[in-house]
Design an enzyme around this catalytic site. Sequence first.
Site, PDB file in Angstrom:
ATOM      1  N   PRO A 145       0.817  -1.216   0.000  1.00  0.00           N
ATOM      2  CA  PRO A 145       0.000   0.000   0.000  1.00  0.00           C
ATOM      3  C   PRO A 145       0.853   1.270   0.000  1.00  0.00           C
ATOM      4  O   PRO A 145       1.875   1.332   0.674  1.00  0.00           O
ATOM      5  CB  PRO A 145      -0.787  -0.104   1.310  1.00  0.00           C
ATOM      6  CG  PRO A 145       0.060  -0.941   2.204  1.00  0.00           C
ATOM      7  CD  PRO A 145       0.851  -1.871   1.320  1.00  0.00           C
ATOM      8  N   ARG A 186      -0.734   5.035  -1.326  1.00  0.00           N
ATOM      9  CA  ARG A 186      -1.695   6.113  -1.096  1.00  0.00           C
ATOM     10  C   ARG A 186      -2.533   5.918   0.173  1.00  0.00           C
ATOM     11  O   ARG A 186      -2.747   6.868   0.929  1.00  0.00           O
ATOM     12  CB  ARG A 186      -2.635   6.194  -2.304  1.00  0.00           C
ATOM     13  CG  ARG A 186      -3.597   7.371  -2.291  1.00  0.00           C
ATOM     14  CD  ARG A 186      -4.686   7.204  -3.356  1.00  0.00           C
ATOM     15  NE  ARG A 186      -4.149   6.826  -4.642  1.00  0.00           N
ATOM     16  CZ  ARG A 186      -3.756   7.680  -5.591  1.00  0.00           C
ATOM     17  NH1 ARG A 186      -3.886   8.960  -5.412  1.00  0.00           N
ATOM     18  NH2 ARG A 186      -3.264   7.231  -6.726  1.00  0.00           N
ATOM     19  N   CYS A 200       2.836  29.285 -15.326  1.00  0.00           N
ATOM     20  CA  CYS A 200       2.365  29.750 -16.632  1.00  0.00           C
ATOM     21  C   CYS A 200       1.867  28.590 -17.489  1.00  0.00           C
ATOM     22  O   CYS A 200       2.519  28.184 -18.456  1.00  0.00           O
ATOM     23  CB  CYS A 200       3.477  30.512 -17.331  1.00  0.00           C
ATOM     24  SG  CYS A 200       3.974  31.932 -16.367  1.00  0.00           S
TER      25      CYS A 200
END
Length: 431
Positions: free
Chosen positions: A285, A287, A354
């Site tokens: 695992p 996340r 940008c």
Amino acid sequence: MTTQNLPGQPQLAYRGDTLFLEQIRLSDLAKAHGTPLFVYSKASMLAALAAYQRGFSGRDVEICYAMKANPALGVIEVFVQAGCGFDIVSGGDLDRVLAAGGRADKVIFSGVGKTRAEMRQALNAGIACFNVESEAELEVLNEVALSMGLRAPMSLRVNPNVDPQTHPYISTGLKSSKFGVAHERVVPTYQRAAALPGIKVVGIDCHIGSQITQEEPYLDTVDRMLDLVEEVERCAIPIHHIDFGGGLGIDYNGDTPPDAAQLWKKLLHKLDARGFGARRLMVEPGRSLVGNAGVCLSEVLYLKPGDQKNFCIIDAAMNDLPRPAMYQAYHQIVALDARPVSSAATWEVVGPVCESGDWIGHDRTLDVKPGELLAVLSAGAYCMSMASNYNSRGRAAEVLVDGDQSHLIRRRETIADQMRQEALTRPGHGR
Ligand SMILES: *Cc1c(COP(=O)(O)O)cnc(C)c1O
């Protein structure tokens, strides 16, 4: 004073009007360390890990934290101290585990493009297992191990051809994916591996994707994996461990992934029913251990109301929080101070970079003014680990919170840090 917890965020709560992570007032950290700032809760990580430990209690299991989700040394250290193993995807990852005090023999090495140098490094260190992802890689691993007079412990990453029903960029267990070895090649590849003098077959593994919110793909995968184990073992090739990968989702915005403890309990029932209950198991695992343990604090720079859209420009950007731009991902955004400041409006929350793709949240109802501090939630996984220097932006600082203590685990990157590896071409002007 009232305490109001945020849904899905166990350690995050407003006390009165002020947002706290564990016992720490987040605005104090923003003042002390500046923004953007990642802040992680140790208690959240350990609570997420505990769900896995509960699900597997009494079993022979290694929970290998997939550290690409968040490879900060201070985060790895938490999982080292909790007794975890680690799933790495590069030689650099291995160096981080060792630097944080982790043991090489609890490391497994995934990834489709391991270099010979990385294989040598990992063999020298004595890792537990190479998760081989192709027949070509198997041959190279054999060569490298033989050249060192060693045998490389090996597991084959199989592609179970299961649809995890998640974002296409984070689906990895479909036939069309670059990951793993296709079903029909699994037995011949194990036969080849068993015949190679530089290879020692130890396991089998899979990883079907990420941010998976349903249990069916996992349970389907179990059956396919066990079918394969039976087939391979019929060829007199013992498989010592079975690794079910990672991928369990988290609650970003009302998502309802299965609870790790419940999911693994169901999975173990299946294993027991098929006679594999005593087998050594692994999971990877990432996340689900760190994602909801972290927030990214950011300051509102400018408000730019317009005819069509209102823009709320904050000092965190796609280089800090790449998931919205990469996966159209949703992160909740909340104010650190819940007191009304003017009147709520709907904002496009964007960063200074940008690029039109530099957005953090669309259509968010927020009551904000310039100078206001915000928290982008669920920022513990695949944010800082994917951060870049785009637009010459230094990467953010990171703080680990532990009860009423906070530790700066990474200082803010300076422009001198960024330019250190660079050189001018004019003689005498190089650094
Ligand atoms: C990324 C990855 C993981 C972890 O995935 P999460 O979705 O973060 O749990 C596990 N195993 C492998 C091989 C991976 O590539």
